[in-house]
Design a protein around this motif. Sequence first.
Motif, PDB file in Angstrom:
ATOM      1  N   GLY A 114     -70.114  40.706  73.467  1.00  0.00           N
ATOM      2  CA  GLY A 114     -71.545  40.967  73.571  1.00  0.00           C
ATOM      3  C   GLY A 114     -72.226  40.281  74.742  1.00  0.00           C
ATOM      4  O   GLY A 114     -73.444  40.423  74.920  1.00  0.00           O
ATOM      5  N   GLY A 115     -71.475  39.516  75.530  1.00  0.00           N
ATOM      6  CA  GLY A 115     -72.051  38.893  76.702  1.00  0.00           C
ATOM      7  C   GLY A 115     -72.408  39.938  77.750  1.00  0.00           C
ATOM      8  O   GLY A 115     -71.749  40.969  77.854  1.00  0.00           O
ATOM      9  N   THR A 116     -73.455  39.675  78.510  1.00  0.00           N
ATOM     10  CA  THR A 116     -73.915  40.644  79.506  1.00  0.00           C
ATOM     11  C   THR A 116     -74.113  39.984  80.867  1.00  0.00           C
ATOM     12  O   THR A 116     -74.344  38.778  80.969  1.00  0.00           O
ATOM     13  CB  THR A 116     -75.242  41.294  79.080  1.00  0.00           C
ATOM     14  OG1 THR A 116     -76.234  40.275  78.899  1.00  0.00           O
ATOM     15  CG2 THR A 116     -75.076  42.070  77.777  1.00  0.00           C
ATOM     16  N   MET A 117     -74.010  40.805  81.902  1.00  0.00           N
ATOM     17  CA  MET A 117     -74.300  40.370  83.267  1.00  0.00           C
ATOM     18  C   MET A 117     -74.975  41.532  83.993  1.00  0.00           C
ATOM     19  O   MET A 117     -74.702  42.703  83.678  1.00  0.00           O
ATOM     20  CB  MET A 117     -73.027  39.993  84.019  1.00  0.00           C
ATOM     21  CG  MET A 117     -72.376  38.708  83.583  1.00  0.00           C
ATOM     22  SD  MET A 117     -70.909  38.345  84.579  1.00  0.00           S
ATOM     23  CE  MET A 117     -71.652  38.178  86.212  1.00  0.00           C
ATOM     24  N   TYR A 118     -75.829  41.191  84.965  1.00  0.00           N
ATOM     25  CA  TYR A 118     -76.578  42.212  85.703  1.00  0.00           C
ATOM     26  C   TYR A 118     -76.568  41.913  87.194  1.00  0.00           C
ATOM     27  O   TYR A 118     -76.556  40.748  87.612  1.00  0.00           O
ATOM     28  CB  TYR A 118     -78.041  42.250  85.234  1.00  0.00           C
ATOM     29  CG  TYR A 118     -78.199  42.634  83.788  1.00  0.00           C
ATOM     30  CD1 TYR A 118     -78.233  41.663  82.792  1.00  0.00           C
ATOM     31  CD2 TYR A 118     -78.314  43.971  83.421  1.00  0.00           C
ATOM     32  CE1 TYR A 118     -78.365  42.017  81.457  1.00  0.00           C
ATOM     33  CE2 TYR A 118     -78.453  44.341  82.087  1.00  0.00           C
ATOM     34  CZ  TYR A 118     -78.480  43.352  81.119  1.00  0.00           C
ATOM     35  OH  TYR A 118     -78.603  43.703  79.799  1.00  0.00           O
ATOM     36  N   ALA A 119     -76.643  42.960  87.981  1.00  0.00           N
ATOM     37  CA  ALA A 119     -76.877  42.795  89.406  1.00  0.00           C
ATOM     38  C   ALA A 119     -78.313  42.310  89.593  1.00  0.00           C
ATOM     39  O   ALA A 119     -79.208  42.671  88.822  1.00  0.00           O
ATOM     40  CB  ALA A 119     -76.660  44.115  90.138  1.00  0.00           C
ATOM     41  N   ASP A 120     -78.521  41.521  90.619  1.00  0.00           N
ATOM     42  CA  ASP A 120     -79.871  40.995  90.867  1.00  0.00           C
ATOM     43  C   ASP A 120     -80.890  42.116  91.054  1.00  0.00           C
ATOM     44  O   ASP A 120     -82.059  41.971  90.671  1.00  0.00           O
ATOM     45  CB  ASP A 120     -79.860  40.109  92.112  1.00  0.00           C
ATOM     46  CG  ASP A 120     -79.177  38.767  91.867  1.00  0.00           C
ATOM     47  OD1 ASP A 120     -78.815  38.104  92.857  1.00  0.00           O
ATOM     48  OD2 ASP A 120     -78.993  38.395  90.687  1.00  0.00           O
ATOM     49  N   SER A 121     -80.427  43.222  91.618  1.00  0.00           N
ATOM     50  CA  SER A 121     -81.352  44.317  91.930  1.00  0.00           C
ATOM     51  C   SER A 121     -81.893  45.027  90.694  1.00  0.00           C
ATOM     52  O   SER A 121     -82.885  45.750  90.775  1.00  0.00           O
ATOM     53  CB  SER A 121     -80.660  45.338  92.839  1.00  0.00           C
ATOM     54  OG  SER A 121     -79.516  45.869  92.201  1.00  0.00           O
ATOM     55  N   VAL A 122     -81.230  44.830  89.537  1.00  0.00           N
ATOM     56  CA  VAL A 122     -81.672  45.530  88.327  1.00  0.00           C
ATOM     57  C   VAL A 122     -82.071  44.575  87.207  1.00  0.00           C
ATOM     58  O   VAL A 122     -82.577  45.016  86.167  1.00  0.00           O
ATOM     59  CB  VAL A 122     -80.585  46.496  87.805  1.00  0.00           C
ATOM     60  CG1 VAL A 122     -80.131  47.439  88.911  1.00  0.00           C
ATOM     61  CG2 VAL A 122     -79.392  45.753  87.212  1.00  0.00           C
ATOM     62  N   LYS A 123     -81.847  43.297  87.440  1.00  0.00           N
ATOM     63  CA  LYS A 123     -82.188  42.302  86.412  1.00  0.00           C
ATOM     64  C   LYS A 123     -83.656  42.432  86.055  1.00  0.00           C
ATOM     65  O   LYS A 123     -84.500  42.619  86.919  1.00  0.00           O
ATOM     66  CB  LYS A 123     -81.871  40.911  86.959  1.00  0.00           C
ATOM     67  CG  LYS A 123     -81.698  39.837  85.910  1.00  0.00           C
ATOM     68  CD  LYS A 123     -81.299  38.515  86.558  1.00  0.00           C
ATOM     69  CE  LYS A 123     -79.954  38.635  87.235  1.00  0.00           C
ATOM     70  NZ  LYS A 123     -79.497  37.320  87.768  1.00  0.00           N
ATOM     71  N   ASP A 124     -83.993  42.306  84.807  1.00  0.00           N
ATOM     72  CA  ASP A 124     -85.362  42.409  84.282  1.00  0.00           C
ATOM     73  C   ASP A 124     -85.869  43.846  84.202  1.00  0.00           C
ATOM     74  O   ASP A 124     -86.976  44.082  83.695  1.00  0.00           O
ATOM     75  CB  ASP A 124     -86.353  41.586  85.118  1.00  0.00           C
ATOM     76  CG  ASP A 124     -86.022  40.115  85.138  1.00  0.00           C
ATOM     77  OD1 ASP A 124     -86.247  39.468  86.171  1.00  0.00           O
ATOM     78  OD2 ASP A 124     -85.520  39.626  84.105  1.00  0.00           O
ATOM     79  N   ARG A 125     -85.101  44.820  84.718  1.00  0.00           N
ATOM     80  CA  ARG A 125     -85.486  46.226  84.583  1.00  0.00           C
ATOM     81  C   ARG A 125     -84.502  47.019  83.735  1.00  0.00           C
ATOM     82  O   ARG A 125     -84.893  47.960  83.044  1.00  0.00           O
ATOM     83  CB  ARG A 125     -85.606  46.883  85.967  1.00  0.00           C
ATOM     84  CG  ARG A 125     -86.659  46.282  86.859  1.00  0.00           C
ATOM     85  CD  ARG A 125     -86.847  47.124  88.122  1.00  0.00           C
ATOM     86  NE  ARG A 125     -85.636  47.198  88.936  1.00  0.00           N
ATOM     87  CZ  ARG A 125     -85.029  48.337  89.277  1.00  0.00           C
ATOM     88  NH1 ARG A 125     -85.521  49.505  88.888  1.00  0.00           N
ATOM     89  NH2 ARG A 125     -83.928  48.313  90.033  1.00  0.00           N
TER      90      ARG A 125
END
Length: 118
Positions: free
Chosen positions: A58-69
């Motif tokens: 269940g851990g997640t990671m995001y690219a900076d360009s999409v984080k928070d969106r």
Amino acid sequence: QVQLVESGGGLVQPGGSLRLSCAVTGSSSDIHDIQTVTWYRQAPGKQREFVALISREGGTMYADSVKDRFSISGDNAAATVYLQMNTLKPEDTAVYYCNADAHPRHYWGQGTQVTVSS
């Protein structure tokens, strides 16, 4: 063998939202071997890039360009991984692919087109 089928793409105006789905099918043992499911995207003339991943725990990671969106989530019962995309921008336009890592095997879906335009 594992098969991945993406859906949910389409045309949306800037600031809009879409939810992509990645349906995972295969034998129980093959699905159990999947460690992570990752969303990538590829815009015309550009290299495929990482968007977000979710691990079996269940851990997640995001690219900076999409984080928070963008938000990635999984439904184990439905064997489906979702990518909720909010506040979409024209630069989010791309073909979105999901990938399942069942080391040493990797599986890819066929992709779904997302176009952000007014």
